[in-house]
Design a protein around this motif. Structure first.
Motif, PDB file in Angstrom:
ATOM      1  N   VAL A 616       0.844  -1.196   0.000  1.00 47.96           N
ATOM      2  CA  VAL A 616       0.000   0.000   0.000  1.00 47.96           C
ATOM      3  C   VAL A 616       0.877   1.242   0.000  1.00 47.96           C
ATOM      4  N   PHE A 617       0.503   2.223  -0.809  1.00 45.26           N
ATOM      5  CA  PHE A 617       1.146   3.544  -0.815  1.00 45.26           C
ATOM      6  C   PHE A 617       0.111   4.569  -0.350  1.00 45.26           C
ATOM      7  N   ILE A 618       0.531   5.493   0.502  1.00 45.80           N
ATOM      8  CA  ILE A 618      -0.315   6.632   0.873  1.00 45.80           C
ATOM      9  C   ILE A 618       0.381   7.900   0.422  1.00 45.80           C
ATOM     10  N   GLN A 619      -0.314   8.688  -0.380  1.00 45.24           N
ATOM     11  CA  GLN A 619       0.256   9.912  -0.952  1.00 45.24           C
ATOM     12  C   GLN A 619       0.008  11.130  -0.058  1.00 45.24           C
ATOM     13  N   CYS A 620       0.731  12.207  -0.378  1.00 51.18           N
ATOM     14  CA  CYS A 620       0.547  13.522   0.277  1.00 51.18           C
ATOM     15  C   CYS A 620       0.738  13.449   1.784  1.00 51.18           C
ATOM     16  N   VAL A 621       1.740  12.684   2.227  1.00 54.07           N
ATOM     17  CA  VAL A 621       2.042  12.605   3.656  1.00 54.07           C
ATOM     18  C   VAL A 621       2.938  13.794   4.004  1.00 54.07           C
ATOM     19  N   SER A 632       4.529  18.509  -3.332  1.00 52.67           N
ATOM     20  CA  SER A 632       5.945  18.185  -3.437  1.00 52.67           C
ATOM     21  C   SER A 632       6.345  17.675  -4.822  1.00 52.67           C
ATOM     22  N   ARG A 633       5.424  17.684  -5.751  1.00 51.92           N
ATOM     23  CA  ARG A 633       5.680  17.559  -7.199  1.00 51.92           C
ATOM     24  C   ARG A 633       6.152  16.181  -7.667  1.00 51.92           C
ATOM     25  N   LEU A 719       3.361  -4.286   3.388  1.00 51.03           N
ATOM     26  CA  LEU A 719       4.312  -3.173   3.315  1.00 51.03           C
ATOM     27  C   LEU A 719       3.506  -1.904   3.090  1.00 51.03           C
ATOM     28  N   LEU A 720       3.749  -0.891   3.919  1.00 52.69           N
ATOM     29  CA  LEU A 720       3.073   0.399   3.777  1.00 52.69           C
ATOM     30  C   LEU A 720       4.128   1.463   3.486  1.00 52.69           C
ATOM     31  N   THR A 721       4.010   2.104   2.320  1.00 55.94           N
ATOM     32  CA  THR A 721       4.971   3.137   1.918  1.00 55.94           C
ATOM     33  C   THR A 721       4.295   4.496   1.987  1.00 55.94           C
ATOM     34  N   LEU A 722       4.909   5.408   2.715  1.00 55.35           N
ATOM     35  CA  LEU A 722       4.375   6.758   2.873  1.00 55.35           C
ATOM     36  C   LEU A 722       5.150   7.705   1.961  1.00 55.35           C
ATOM     37  N   ALA A 723       4.434   8.342   1.047  1.00 53.11           N
ATOM     38  CA  ALA A 723       5.053   9.315   0.132  1.00 53.11           C
ATOM     39  C   ALA A 723       5.177  10.638   0.875  1.00 53.11           C
ATOM     40  N   SER A 724       6.275  10.799   1.598  1.00 47.07           N
ATOM     41  CA  SER A 724       6.442  11.974   2.449  1.00 47.07           C
ATOM     42  C   SER A 724       6.910  13.176   1.630  1.00 47.07           C
ATOM     43  N   SER A 725       6.627  14.350   2.159  1.00 45.57           N
ATOM     44  CA  SER A 725       6.897  15.588   1.425  1.00 45.57           C
ATOM     45  C   SER A 725       8.378  15.940   1.439  1.00 45.57           C
ATOM     46  N   ILE A 726       8.708  16.916   0.617  1.00 47.43           N
ATOM     47  CA  ILE A 726      10.056  17.480   0.576  1.00 47.43           C
ATOM     48  C   ILE A 726      10.013  18.815   1.311  1.00 47.43           C
TER      49      ILE A 726
END
Length: 886
Positions: A616-621, A632-633, A719-726
């Protein structure tokens, strides 16, 4: 010429339509042309040019929606394209900036239907992200932002009661400050956003109104009627572009844009030929400007040895000494096509100006900025013996340098000039009141004349340029800049605070186009380590910075040792860091990781990746939230690419991406399409209803609401992947060293968001990479090249001149209070040395450091400071001149 102010601003004869060229009859255009510019005898001329490189910037063509019969663009008069709506909003457009519906015909009964619209809809992705009705699978990148802008401006033109609705699939406001603009449009201006794709437009019988039927996010069917519908058309490569590429033997992408690689973003498949702008791929103005500078850098690098060998220096016209002469002012009032003249009575303004004190000559021009008008101005200045000039036109911000150059060509000091902004401050503001606009134009001209009558010639200091560069930051953007400057022939110092080059790129696995980042990065580092023109300083930070453009002195600190480095320019490429999540149980389980952690697992070939059942991916973290209210583009493309990599390693794996808007802009949209085809499941969530993550009995349970079913779903994630910001470093110390600003988020602020994205307002300091704003590798490299290109414009000169509009001290009345020293943001004032022959301890101004802001002048208690070009007598003369308006 398609419309006023088109580029190039020249009319052309279409030989296939011209009656004279086809049949030898007519010739009316030649008879009426006042400039005698019509020449029927011109023939096609072929020239052979010997060049060292070629840059292609042939742009794009707007998508033609007439091929879609469901939108009835060619049939319904109030279905218009976004490009047409831009012209409607323009003061020089067909309705002079008034937003009006259009009749079916010129008949009286139809003309009565012309009205100001009450409801306007924008339909997004017309000719973009569409493989059903056209072959444009790509996202055109710019449409979401221009639709929001048009809706906001339309409300300004029509009134707050105008109902504006934007129908969209994903809102892609991924640029710098774009998300804030989107939020303001929704919350402040009341723009309505409906996530739905409209299939068909129908006309309401007996009216010009337009009806659409759509399903909202809850699946409810709605019918709605609008007065006007704007089709947000996309960008595509023209047939001419495709033919040109084939003629030059260049590779194209499947979407027929010029093919480039991530690590050489402006290099085509043929050596020596470079590309920039929308022919390289759909992009907005800032990125097009970056690419243009990058292409110039790439071309300049291979031509560095030939620099100045074919340069022709312009003839320098000796400056006429006008000191002591009575003012003889010339006034030139610009029509700007209909942009100004459509509102202001330009002839009346010019006639009024001719009667003002010291005005010897006054006239109006169609376009004051055109080359023929410029040449005519030079001739008139000499013929009429004019010694001061006023131009009443548009903004001096863009046009003042052009007119100052005209004065130089006529032998006048360029500071004997003043502009009256009768466009931005007048015709645009008072478009509904021509009489008021004309009177205000007269006031502005009178004010400008009163000021320029007191103008005096100003001198500019000449500086020698230290042809050495310093790049701060050893990430991929800084490495690119250092390499580019070295290839251009300039010695460069690369400063890196850590003990290793590479920055955040060290954590990346593959690019979106499957290029091995570590392999490419290693080659880049090896190149600069072996380059004799590059000196690398690891584990080094800046202790202090002194000096000014062309002559900086920076103190470097490394292992308690200090070294002073002298250089002419500085490039800030300090990068950014990944946000460490504070939600979704991050840090509580080793299976909950960030996107960069997943990249590391790919690089290490972690065996755990083969055995996953659910990923699983969660965006805009940490992005698009109050603490970091920006996109974060890179996150969407990164997650989509990593999802495909997981599928590649284990096709049976279930992969879910939980997102707010998928922002795979440009040709990155193809990845999104591939991911859906590969079985990646996308579930949208809102910021008010974020996914939930719970650790229970050794399981990671992710809950979300399926936006299609409108029902909650629970996923047991392996597996949980967090799309963290820059997030930026917020290096205030560095910002103070170079007198450069940062925005509220902590990113550095460029000189101009569109026209100067790689440079600061502080002369000699440039910008690139993540320190500017989050961006992928190809854009970081392009901006690194752009920063090098902008730096070379200074480094290639042996001497430069500062502005003459600087503060000056009258030491005789200076009280040595020191207020000017404490208030100046540029450290321009100082005290004369105690050993000075005269005026010991009095203030002095370094004209090289002074930016003419006037802070010291306003704060000087003794009145010893004066701002040249804006002295008190000039300012008060303008005030008194304007007071006559009452």
């Amino acid at each position: 010429m398609e419309y006023a102010q088109a580029v190039p601003l020249k009319y052309a004869i279409d030989p296939d339509e011209c009656i004279y060229l086809q049949k030898g009859k007519c010739g009316n255009c030649k008879d009426v042309c006042p400039a005698d510019a019509i020449d029927y005898e011109q023939k096609e001329i072929k020239k052979t040019l010997n060049v060292g490189s070629i840059i292609l910037s042939s742009g794009f063509t707007p998508f033609d929606p007439s091929k879609f019969d469901n939108y009835q663009y060619a049939m319904y008069p109030n279905v218009v394209t976004s490009m047409e709506f831009e012209r409607i909003l323009s003061a020089s457009g067909p309705t002079h900036g008034h937003v009006l519906t259009r009749p079916k015909s010129s008949k009286k009964k139809d003309a009565e239907n012309v009205k100001a619209p009450k409801k306007i809809a924008w339909l997004q992705c017309v000719g973009s992200r569409d493989m059903n009705r056209c072959d444009n699978a790509h996202c055109s990148s710019v449409c979401c932002m221009y639709a929001i802008k048009e809706a906001v401006i339309a409300k300004e033109h029509v009134g707050d009661d105008l109902d504006c609705t934007i129908f969209f699939m994903d809102m892609r406001t991924h640029g710098k400050d774009f998300e804030r603009y989107y939020d303001a449009a929704r919350e402040k201006h009341g723009i309505r956003f409906e996530r739905s794709r409209i299939h068909t437009i129908t006309e309401v019988p007996g009216t010009n109104d337009l009806s659409v039927r759509y399903a909202n996010e809850k699946g409810e069917l709605r019918n709605e009627v609008f007065d006007m519908i704007v089709l947000s058309i996309g960008l595509e490569s023209s047939k001419q572009n495709i033919a040109l590429a084939n003629k030059l033997g260049l590779d194209l992408t499947p979407q027929n844009f010029c093919k480039t690689s991530t690590f050489e973003p402006v290099a085509t498949s043929r050596e020596g030929i470079f590309v920039c702008g929308a022919f390289q791929g759909p992009k907005d103005i800032p990125q097009s400007v970056v690419d243009a500078s990058a292409a110039a850098d790439a071309a300049g690098a291979i031509l560095a040895q030939a620099r100045n060998t074919l340069t022709r220096s312009p003839e320098v016209v000796p400056e006429t000494n006008v000191i002591g002469e009575r003012p003889r002012i010339g006034v030139f009032v610009c029509r700007c096509g209909s942009n100004i003249a459509g509102i202001v009575d330009v002839v009346a303004v010019a006639e009024y100006a001719s009667k003002l004190p010291y005005v010897e000559f006054s006239t109006d021009n169609l376009y004051a900025c055109s080359q023929d008008t410029q040449d005519n101005m030079v001739q008139l200045i000499k013929e009429k013996n004019l010694n001061r000039i006023v131009v009443a036109a548009c903004t001096p911000k863009t046009h003042e340098p052009l007119f100052q150059e005209t004065l130089l060509n006529s032998g006048l000091n360029k500071y004997l000039f003043e502009m009256a902004n009768i466009r931005n401050h007048d015709s645009w503001v008072h478009k509904n009141n021509p009489e008021l606009a004309t009177n205000k134009a007269k006031d502005l001209v009178r004010s400008a004349v009163s000021k320029v009558a007191l103008a005096a010639p100003l001198a500019e200091a000449e500086l020698e340029v230290n042809q050495t560069a310093m790049v701060i930051g050893g990430g991929i953007s800084g490495i690119t800049t250092a390499k580019s400057l070295a290839m251009q022939g300039f010695h460069t110092h690369l400063i890196e605070r850590s003990g290793q080059l590479g920055g955040q790129a060290l954590n990346l696995y593959h690019t979106a186009s499957n290029e091995d980042v570590q392999e490419k990065l290693s080659a880049m580092i090896q190149d600069i380590e072996q380059n004799k023109k590059i000196t690398i300083h690891l584990n080094t930070e800046l202790s202090s910075v002194e000096g000014f453009v062309g002559n900086f002195k920076t103190t470097l600190s490394s292992k308690r040792k200090k070294k002073v480095l002298e250089h002419g320019v500085a490039v800030i490429a300090t990068g950014a860091v990944p946000f460490q999540p504070n939600e979704y149980c991050f840090g509580q389980d080793s299976r909950i990781i960030t996107s960069l952690d997943l990249d590391k697992k790919f690089m290490d070939n972690d065996p755990i990746l083969q055995d996953l059942v659910n990923a699983v991916f969660i965006q805009c973290v940490g992005s698009r939230e109050p603490d970091h209210p920006y996109c974060s583009r890179v996150c969407c493309t990164h997650s989509v690419h990593n999802a495909l990599e997981l599928k590649k390693r284990n096709p049976k794996m279930n992969v879910y991406i939980l997102y707010r808007d998928i922002r795979t802009y440009g040709e990155r949209e193809i990845l999104y399409k591939e991911a859906r085809a590969a079985g990646v499941i996308f579930i949208r969530y809102s910021v008010n209803q974020k996914p939930g993550v719970v650790l229970s009995d050794g399981k990671i349970l992710v809950t979300a609401t399926d936006h299609v079913l409108d029902r909650p779903v629970e996923i047991e994630a392996d597996l949980l992947t967090l799309a963290s910001s820059i997030i930026p470093y917020k290096d205030e110390k560095l910002a103070k060293f170079f007198k450069v600003p940062m925005n509220d988020d902590g990113f550095f602020v460029e000189r101009h968001a569109k026209l100067g994205p790689s440079e600061f307002a502080t002369a000699g300091v440039f910008l690139c990479g993540l320190a500017h704003y989050p961006k992928p590798i190809d854009e970081s490299i392009a901006q690194g090249q752009a920063a090098a290109s902008r730096s070379v414009t200074l480094l290639s000169q042996k001497t430069i001149h500062t502005s003459g509009t600087v503060a000056k001290v009258n030491p005789a009345i200076c009280s040595s209070c020191g207020v000017c020293l404490s208030i100046c943001p540029y450290s321009a004032p100082s005290f004369l040395d105690a050993k000075a022959r005269m005026f010991r301890g009095k203030a002095q101004i370094n004209p090289v450091l002074c930016k003419g802001c006037g802070l010291c002048v306003a704060s000087c208690r003794s009145g010893a400071l004066h701002l040249q070009g804006f002295d008190n007598d000039q300012i008060f003369s303008q005030i008194f001149a304007l007071s006559e308006a009452g």
